[in-house]
Scaffold this motif. Structure first.
Motif, short mmCIF file in Angstrom:
data_model
loop_
_atom_site.label_atom_id
_atom_site.label_comp_id
_atom_site.label_asym_id
_atom_site.label_seq_id
_atom_site.Cartn_x
_atom_site.Cartn_y
_atom_site.Cartn_z
N ARG A 71 -52.94 30.78 -18.90
CA ARG A 71 -52.10 31.60 -18.02
C ARG A 71 -50.92 32.16 -18.82
O ARG A 71 -50.71 31.77 -19.96
N LYS B 185 -37.71 25.19 -25.98
CA LYS B 185 -38.16 24.21 -25.00
C LYS B 185 -37.16 23.11 -24.69
O LYS B 185 -37.18 22.54 -23.61
N GLY C 254 -47.13 32.42 -20.00
CA GLY C 254 -46.09 31.40 -20.17
C GLY C 254 -44.89 31.70 -19.30
O GLY C 254 -44.68 32.83 -18.88
N ASP C 255 -44.12 30.68 -19.06
CA ASP C 255 -42.89 30.82 -18.31
C ASP C 255 -41.81 30.10 -19.12
O ASP C 255 -41.92 28.89 -19.29
N PRO C 256 -40.84 30.76 -19.70
CA PRO C 256 -40.37 32.13 -19.47
C PRO C 256 -40.93 33.21 -20.40
O PRO C 256 -40.37 34.32 -20.42
N GLU C 257 -42.00 32.97 -21.15
CA GLU C 257 -42.51 34.02 -22.04
C GLU C 257 -42.83 35.32 -21.28
O GLU C 257 -42.52 36.41 -21.75
N ASN D 97 -52.84 27.51 -23.28
CA ASN D 97 -52.59 27.54 -21.84
C ASN D 97 -53.47 28.64 -21.27
O ASN D 97 -53.76 29.63 -21.95
N PHE E 26 -53.02 31.89 -23.56
CA PHE E 26 -51.72 31.63 -24.20
C PHE E 26 -51.99 30.73 -25.40
O PHE E 26 -52.49 29.62 -25.24
N ASP F 224 -40.13 30.64 -27.70
CA ASP F 224 -39.60 29.87 -26.57
C ASP F 224 -38.57 28.87 -27.11
O ASP F 224 -38.56 28.57 -28.30
N GLY G 120 -39.60 23.11 -19.35
CA GLY G 120 -40.60 24.17 -19.26
C GLY G 120 -40.26 25.35 -20.17
O GLY G 120 -41.11 26.17 -20.49
N1 GLY Z 1 -43.08 28.14 -21.89
C1 GLY Z 1 -44.21 27.37 -22.13
C2 GLY Z 1 -45.21 27.36 -21.07
O1 GLY Z 1 -45.23 28.20 -20.20
O2 GLY Z 1 -46.05 26.46 -21.05
#
Ligand code: GLY
Ligand code: AMP
Length: 425
Positions: A288, A215, A290-293, A286, A270, A213, A227
């Motif tokens: 859930r 960040k 990831g976003d944008p993973e 995490n 995550f 990522d 994010g």
């Molecule tokens: N890209 C990191 C997250 O979703 O927390």
């Protein structure tokens, strides 16, 4: 099956576009979705954090399965509410989601089970936290609010003064509300960050393709934390050797620890890792995708995502072979000027067709994952900080990046901004 995906960001768009390929799904919905998601599936205007209303919606629409994608509803107990109402779900229940919902819980878990992470102290008392910070002689440190804080609860002060300001912000000014009732003061770790998402049914853990990522908001890893401004997958430094160490010392021990604590974790776990000179360590968990993973990683998934999701719920992940395309993926986020601070919304977006994808035909190697967009009378306007991600898949990382950036240059709105060094730093 009738399936509902909860959430409305780029991650949810990626999950939905992958689920659309599933032979197991007859009807697919989202709530609340976004402009781009509404081109793919019907969206219901229920907020992701409205647990009661969402449960009512799922019952009324006779939904068979709900994928709860964002952190807040998971930590608040959305899965518990839906399962109690007789609806099957993907995602951890409230007890297991504490792995992300409380950093104090996750740090104590890691300490108890010997999972490698940064050294730390926890505080509920402001005076005690101040005294500890004043006694420190090594900076930077990481100061973290215990609970969810919209991704802003981690501060990395460089000296005593800014560390004390961080404590005051969290504990006295209560910038993150109740999330800052407890704080963690943590040793600063040096190394490359790696995101590894993993499917787990609470017993078996199957890591997905690794990801890197980006960040910080600006090129050269400068500017504020966001994010995530872009991702490449797989991560170039995540070798088989590193993966084996992570599996043995981090992934399996975490899933086992959660089971031992009576908090069986089922869903996507995550692992936010840092590759230090002393080996890989956990920076955060995490509960859930990831976003944008997710945008990059799910683009590389060959298997039917719904089949995996069912295997997770039914605890038969062990017998399932998950297949990946042996390719590279890149996702570059186009954001509103000013993000992650103040930015304008409602700006018309050019370069996107009525299907929410790029105007020009780029074949299947490129996808637009909408995040902060709205669709008004067939036209898209901005509605958030991260507006959309352009995701490309190719045989090589270089080619995936070139393709993604070609797509990015076709999108335009006032003050649009993106990093030019994704995957190249
Ligand atoms: N890209 C990191 C997250 O979703 O927390
Ligand atoms: P988080 O909001 O937990 O994802 O943390 C935000 C970012 O802060 C992480 O991605 C890291 O870059 C950084 N960070 C958090 N904890 C540490 C630490 N102990 N040492 C160095 N960097 C950290």
């Amino acid at each position: 099956m009738k399936v509902l995906v909860i959430g409305g960001g780029g991650r949810e768009h990626a999950i939905i576009r992958k689920l659309k390929q599933s032979v197991l799904i007859s009807e697919l919905y989202a709530a609340p979705g976004n402009g781009g998601i509404s081109c793919d599936v019907k969206c219901f205007p229920v907020k992701a954090t409205e647990i009661e209303e969402m449960t009512r919606l799922a019952v009324e629409k006779k939904i068979d399965f709900v994928v709860v994608a964002p952190d807040d509803p998971l930590v608040m107990g959305m899965v518990d509410a839906l399962e109690t109402a007789g609806i099957k779900t993907f995602g951890p229940d409230k007890a297991a989601a504490a792995l992300e919902g409380s950093k104090v819980f996750s740090k104590n878990l890691m300490k108890k089970y010997g999972i490698p992470t940064a050294g730390y102290e926890t505080f509920e008392d402001y005076a005690a936290a101040r005294e500890y910070v004043e006694s420190l002689d090594k900076f930077p440190v990481a100061i973290k609010a215990d609970g969810l804080a919209l991704g802003k609860g981690v501060i990395l002060p460089e000296d005593h003064e800014s560390a004390l300001r961080a404590l005051e912000l969290i504990m006295v000014k209560k910038a993150f509300g109740d999330s800052g009732k407890s704080v963690i003061v943590e040793e600063f770790l040096y190394g490359t960050e790696i995101s590894v998402l993993a499917f787990t049914d609470g017993i078996t853990v199957k890591p997905m393709v690794s990801a890197m990522d980006h960040k910080r908001a600006l090129d050269g890893n400068k500017g504020l934390n966001t994010g995530g401004m872009g991702v490449i997958a797989p991560h170039p430094l995540y070798t088989e050797e590193v993966e084996n160490i992570c599996m043995r010392d981090i992934f399996i021990p975490t899933v086992d620890a959660m089971r031992a604590e009576g908090r069986l974790f089922k869903g996507c776990l995550f692992f936010g890792l840092i590759l230090t000179s002393g080996g890989p360590k956990v920076i955060e968990y995490n509960c859930r995708f990831g976003d944008p993973e997710a945008q990059a990683v799910l683009s590389l998934l060959k298997s039917d995502l719904m089949e995996i999701i069912l295997a997770v719920r039914e605890q038969r992940l062990d017998g399932l072979e998950i297949e990946w395309y042996g390719k590279s993926a890149a996702c570059v986020v186009v954001a509103s000027g000013g993000y992650p601070e103040k930015y304008a919304t409602g700006l018309p977006i050019k370069g996107i067709g009525s299907d929410g994808q790029l105007d020009c035909d780029n074949g299947e190697s490129i996808q637009i994952h909408h995040a902060g967009t709205k669709c008004l009378n067939g036209e898209f306007v901005t509605a958030g900080g991260r507006v959309m991600g352009v995701t490309a898949v190719a045989d090589t990382l270089e080619c995936a990046l070139d393709t993604a950036y070609t797509g990015v240059r076709q999108i335009d709105f006032e003050n649009a901004r993106y990093r030019r060094d994704i995957g190249r730093i």
